[in-house]
Design a protein around this motif. Structure first.
Motif, PDB file in Angstrom:
ATOM      1  N   THR A 105       0.815  -1.220   0.000  1.00 46.30           N
ATOM      2  CA  THR A 105       0.000   0.000   0.000  1.00 46.30           C
ATOM      3  C   THR A 105       0.847   1.268   0.000  1.00 46.30           C
ATOM      4  O   THR A 105       0.324   2.351  -0.195  1.00 46.30           O
ATOM      5  CB  THR A 105      -0.931   0.029   1.229  1.00 46.30           C
ATOM      6  N   GLY A 106       2.124   1.136   0.211  1.00 47.46           N
ATOM      7  CA  GLY A 106       3.002   2.305   0.229  1.00 47.46           C
ATOM      8  C   GLY A 106       4.391   1.917   0.686  1.00 47.46           C
ATOM      9  O   GLY A 106       4.675   0.753   0.953  1.00 47.46           O
ATOM     10  N   ALA A 107       5.247   2.907   0.804  1.00 41.97           N
ATOM     11  CA  ALA A 107       6.625   2.664   1.236  1.00 41.97           C
ATOM     12  C   ALA A 107       7.186   3.930   1.876  1.00 41.97           C
ATOM     13  O   ALA A 107       6.752   5.033   1.575  1.00 41.97           O
ATOM     14  CB  ALA A 107       7.491   2.245   0.065  1.00 41.97           C
ATOM     15  N   ASP A 108       8.147   3.746   2.749  1.00 39.82           N
ATOM     16  CA  ASP A 108       8.944   4.838   3.308  1.00 39.82           C
ATOM     17  C   ASP A 108      10.381   4.620   2.875  1.00 39.82           C
ATOM     18  O   ASP A 108      10.874   3.493   2.885  1.00 39.82           O
ATOM     19  CB  ASP A 108       8.883   4.845   4.833  1.00 39.82           C
ATOM     20  N   VAL A 109      11.038   5.707   2.511  1.00 37.97           N
ATOM     21  CA  VAL A 109      12.421   5.627   2.056  1.00 37.97           C
ATOM     22  C   VAL A 109      13.263   6.553   2.922  1.00 37.97           C
ATOM     23  O   VAL A 109      12.860   7.673   3.214  1.00 37.97           O
ATOM     24  CB  VAL A 109      12.543   6.031   0.568  1.00 37.97           C
ATOM     25  N   GLY A 110      14.411   6.068   3.348  1.00 40.63           N
ATOM     26  CA  GLY A 110      15.352   6.871   4.122  1.00 40.63           C
ATOM     27  C   GLY A 110      16.674   6.975   3.399  1.00 40.63           C
ATOM     28  O   GLY A 110      17.003   6.164   2.535  1.00 40.63           O
ATOM     29  N   PHE A 111      17.447   7.986   3.757  1.00 40.16           N
ATOM     30  CA  PHE A 111      18.731   8.241   3.109  1.00 40.16           C
ATOM     31  C   PHE A 111      19.717   8.736   4.151  1.00 40.16           C
ATOM     32  O   PHE A 111      19.374   9.581   4.980  1.00 40.16           O
ATOM     33  CB  PHE A 111      18.533   9.296   2.016  1.00 40.16           C
ATOM     34  N   ASN A 112      20.923   8.204   4.146  1.00 36.53           N
ATOM     35  CA  ASN A 112      21.988   8.646   5.041  1.00 36.53           C
ATOM     36  C   ASN A 112      23.177   9.120   4.218  1.00 36.53           C
ATOM     37  O   ASN A 112      23.575   8.461   3.257  1.00 36.53           O
ATOM     38  CB  ASN A 112      22.446   7.515   5.966  1.00 36.53           C
ATOM     39  N   LEU A 113      23.743  10.247   4.609  1.00 39.45           N
ATOM     40  CA  LEU A 113      24.914  10.804   3.943  1.00 39.45           C
ATOM     41  C   LEU A 113      26.002  11.014   4.987  1.00 39.45           C
ATOM     42  O   LEU A 113      25.771  11.669   6.008  1.00 39.45           O
ATOM     43  CB  LEU A 113      24.549  12.135   3.270  1.00 39.45           C
ATOM     44  N   TYR A 114      27.185  10.436   4.757  1.00 35.49           N
ATOM     45  CA  TYR A 114      28.283  10.441   5.711  1.00 35.49           C
ATOM     46  C   TYR A 114      29.449  11.277   5.181  1.00 35.49           C
ATOM     47  O   TYR A 114      29.764  11.211   3.999  1.00 35.49           O
ATOM     48  CB  TYR A 114      28.830   9.023   5.921  1.00 35.49           C
ATOM     49  N   PHE A 115      30.105  12.037   6.078  1.00 32.88           N
ATOM     50  CA  PHE A 115      31.356  12.747   5.799  1.00 32.88           C
ATOM     51  C   PHE A 115      32.309  12.399   6.940  1.00 32.88           C
ATOM     52  O   PHE A 115      32.113  12.859   8.058  1.00 32.88           O
ATOM     53  CB  PHE A 115      31.139  14.259   5.746  1.00 32.88           C
ATOM     54  N   VAL A 116      33.324  11.574   6.653  1.00 26.74           N
ATOM     55  CA  VAL A 116      34.198  11.082   7.718  1.00 26.74           C
ATOM     56  C   VAL A 116      35.671  11.210   7.312  1.00 26.74           C
ATOM     57  O   VAL A 116      36.147  10.437   6.481  1.00 26.74           O
ATOM     58  CB  VAL A 116      33.879   9.613   8.070  1.00 26.74           C
ATOM     59  N   PRO A 117      36.413  12.173   7.889  1.00 28.42           N
ATOM     60  CA  PRO A 117      37.866  12.181   7.725  1.00 28.42           C
ATOM     61  C   PRO A 117      38.458  11.030   8.544  1.00 28.42           C
ATOM     62  O   PRO A 117      37.987  10.749   9.647  1.00 28.42           O
ATOM     63  CB  PRO A 117      38.296  13.531   8.311  1.00 28.42           C
ATOM     64  N   GLN A 118      39.485  10.377   7.988  1.00 24.60           N
ATOM     65  CA  GLN A 118      40.061   9.224   8.667  1.00 24.60           C
ATOM     66  C   GLN A 118      41.588   9.316   8.708  1.00 24.60           C
ATOM     67  O   GLN A 118      42.210   9.812   7.772  1.00 24.60           O
ATOM     68  CB  GLN A 118      39.671   7.919   7.964  1.00 24.60           C
ATOM     69  N   ALA A 119      42.165   8.806   9.785  1.00 25.70           N
ATOM     70  CA  ALA A 119      43.609   8.649   9.920  1.00 25.70           C
ATOM     71  C   ALA A 119      43.910   7.167   9.751  1.00 25.70           C
ATOM     72  O   ALA A 119      43.374   6.336  10.469  1.00 25.70           O
ATOM     73  CB  ALA A 119      44.066   9.132  11.291  1.00 25.70           C
ATOM     74  N   ARG A 120      44.748   6.844   8.768  1.00 28.63           N
ATOM     75  CA  ARG A 120      45.093   5.449   8.493  1.00 28.63           C
ATOM     76  C   ARG A 120      46.555   5.226   8.864  1.00 28.63           C
ATOM     77  O   ARG A 120      47.431   5.974   8.440  1.00 28.63           O
ATOM     78  CB  ARG A 120      44.861   5.143   7.013  1.00 28.63           C
ATOM     79  N   PHE A 121      46.780   4.196   9.658  1.00 30.88           N
ATOM     80  CA  PHE A 121      48.120   3.864  10.121  1.00 30.88           C
ATOM     81  C   PHE A 121      48.598   2.620   9.379  1.00 30.88           C
ATOM     82  O   PHE A 121      48.084   1.527   9.595  1.00 30.88           O
ATOM     83  CB  PHE A 121      48.108   3.650  11.639  1.00 30.88           C
ATOM     84  N   ASN A 122      49.567   2.808   8.489  1.00 34.00           N
ATOM     85  CA  ASN A 122      50.083   1.731   7.642  1.00 34.00           C
ATOM     86  C   ASN A 122      51.153   0.972   8.415  1.00 34.00           C
ATOM     87  O   ASN A 122      52.240   1.478   8.620  1.00 34.00           O
ATOM     88  CB  ASN A 122      50.689   2.314   6.357  1.00 34.00           C
ATOM     89  N   TRP A 123      50.852  -0.230   8.844  1.00 35.59           N
ATOM     90  CA  TRP A 123      51.832  -0.982   9.617  1.00 35.59           C
ATOM     91  C   TRP A 123      52.567  -2.021   8.790  1.00 35.59           C
ATOM     92  O   TRP A 123      53.517  -2.630   9.262  1.00 35.59           O
ATOM     93  CB  TRP A 123      51.238  -1.575  10.885  1.00 35.59           C
ATOM     94  N   LEU A 124      52.174  -2.226   7.542  1.00 40.21           N
ATOM     95  CA  LEU A 124      52.953  -3.037   6.610  1.00 40.21           C
ATOM     96  C   LEU A 124      52.735  -2.438   5.225  1.00 40.21           C
ATOM     97  O   LEU A 124      51.597  -2.370   4.755  1.00 40.21           O
ATOM     98  CB  LEU A 124      52.517  -4.508   6.634  1.00 40.21           C
ATOM     99  N   ARG A 125      53.806  -1.975   4.596  1.00 44.59           N
ATOM    100  CA  ARG A 125      53.658  -1.324   3.296  1.00 44.59           C
ATOM    101  C   ARG A 125      54.723  -1.850   2.349  1.00 44.59           C
ATOM    102  O   ARG A 125      55.912  -1.617   2.540  1.00 44.59           O
ATOM    103  CB  ARG A 125      53.776   0.189   3.463  1.00 44.59           C
ATOM    104  N   ARG A 126      54.275  -2.614   1.349  1.00 42.87           N
ATOM    105  CA  ARG A 126      55.156  -3.143   0.313  1.00 42.87           C
ATOM    106  C   ARG A 126      54.678  -2.585  -1.028  1.00 42.87           C
ATOM    107  O   ARG A 126      53.688  -1.888  -1.104  1.00 42.87           O
ATOM    108  CB  ARG A 126      55.099  -4.678   0.294  1.00 42.87           C
ATOM    109  N   GLU A 127      55.383  -2.954  -2.092  1.00 39.97           N
ATOM    110  CA  GLU A 127      55.043  -2.404  -3.408  1.00 39.97           C
ATOM    111  C   GLU A 127      53.645  -2.813  -3.866  1.00 39.97           C
ATOM    112  O   GLU A 127      52.915  -2.015  -4.443  1.00 39.97           O
ATOM    113  CB  GLU A 127      56.076  -2.858  -4.439  1.00 39.97           C
ATOM    114  N   THR A 128      53.230  -4.049  -3.608  1.00 37.98           N
ATOM    115  CA  THR A 128      51.927  -4.509  -4.076  1.00 37.98           C
ATOM    116  C   THR A 128      50.983  -4.931  -2.945  1.00 37.98           C
ATOM    117  O   THR A 128      49.898  -5.433  -3.207  1.00 37.98           O
ATOM    118  CB  THR A 128      52.084  -5.712  -5.034  1.00 37.98           C
ATOM    119  N   PHE A 129      51.392  -4.728  -1.693  1.00 39.80           N
ATOM    120  CA  PHE A 129      50.558  -5.170  -0.573  1.00 39.80           C
ATOM    121  C   PHE A 129      50.717  -4.208   0.592  1.00 39.80           C
ATOM    122  O   PHE A 129      51.830  -3.821   0.933  1.00 39.80           O
ATOM    123  CB  PHE A 129      50.968  -6.585  -0.143  1.00 39.80           C
ATOM    124  N   LYS A 130      49.607  -3.819   1.190  1.00 40.46           N
ATOM    125  CA  LYS A 130      49.641  -2.911   2.332  1.00 40.46           C
ATOM    126  C   LYS A 130      48.620  -3.359   3.362  1.00 40.46           C
ATOM    127  O   LYS A 130      47.501  -3.738   3.012  1.00 40.46           O
ATOM    128  CB  LYS A 130      49.330  -1.487   1.869  1.00 40.46           C
TER     129      LYS A 130
END
Length: 190
Positions: A105-130
């Motif tokens: 008989t009907g529907a409800d629709v919701g929407f979420n919008l995210y803005f997230v700055p992130q700090a990434r700590f690379n503890w293993l970093r090779r040429e083709t794998f991180k």
């Protein structure tokens, strides 16, 4: 001396260019769970009650979600540290049904919008794998079917990895507002 500002300007522009972009799809968004009664609980069953209108009246079905679809740009600041800006979106919907005919008989629709700055700590970093861990804090604009909320958003990724050179794929396990469980996608390094 006169060319020093020009050289400094070129260095600033070069460092402000992102080092990589990523596009991904995440697991179950935590916000949908918080705004829609709980994990796996259809709202219609929760709100029905013991009155006749609750038993014989129209009802709503389970809430569905697309999961979080996100885009991210990243800058390498050090070998061990990457800064990224993530923008993501997710959609939710639930159908209403007639209790006698079980027709929609009907529907409800919701929407979420995210803005997230992130700090990434690379503890293993090779040429083709991180391998890395990350933490992020930002904001979420959430529409809960009939209202709009501005909510703080946080995301913790205990482990993630990237495989590939210029074009790579990534997979993460995390918990937070963006996704709860896993996320995967593709990326490109400049």
């Amino acid at each position: 001396m006169l060319l020093l500002p020009v050289a400094a300007s070129a260095q600033v522009r070069e460092s402000s260019r992102p080092d990589q972009i990523r596009v991904g799809w995440g697991g179950y968004p935590l916000m949908e769970s918080l705004f829609n009664v709980g994990f796996g609980v259809p709202p219609g069953d929760y709100y029905r009650g013991s009155q006749l209108s609750g038993i014989y009246g129209d009802y709503s079905g389970p809430v569905f979600t697309t999961g979080v679809i996100n885009a991210e740009v990243s800058w390498y600041k050090k070998d061990w540290f990457t800064f990224s800006l993530t923008t993501a979106a997710s959609f939710t919907w639930e159908n209403f049904r007639d209790s006698v005919t079980d027709k929609r008989t009907g529907a409800d629709v919701g929407f979420n919008l995210y803005f997230v700055p992130q700090a990434r700590f690379n503890w293993l970093r090779r040429e083709t794998f991180k391998m890395y861990s990350s933490i992020g804090f930002g904001a979420l604009i959430a529409t809960d079917f009939d209202e709009v909320n501005l909510v703080p958003a946080a995301q913790l990724t205990p482990i993630g990895f990237e495989v590939g050179r210029k074009l790579f794929w990534f997979c993460e396990a995390g918990l937070g507002m963006l996704y709860f469980g896993g996320q995967f996608g593709i990326g490109y390094r400049f």
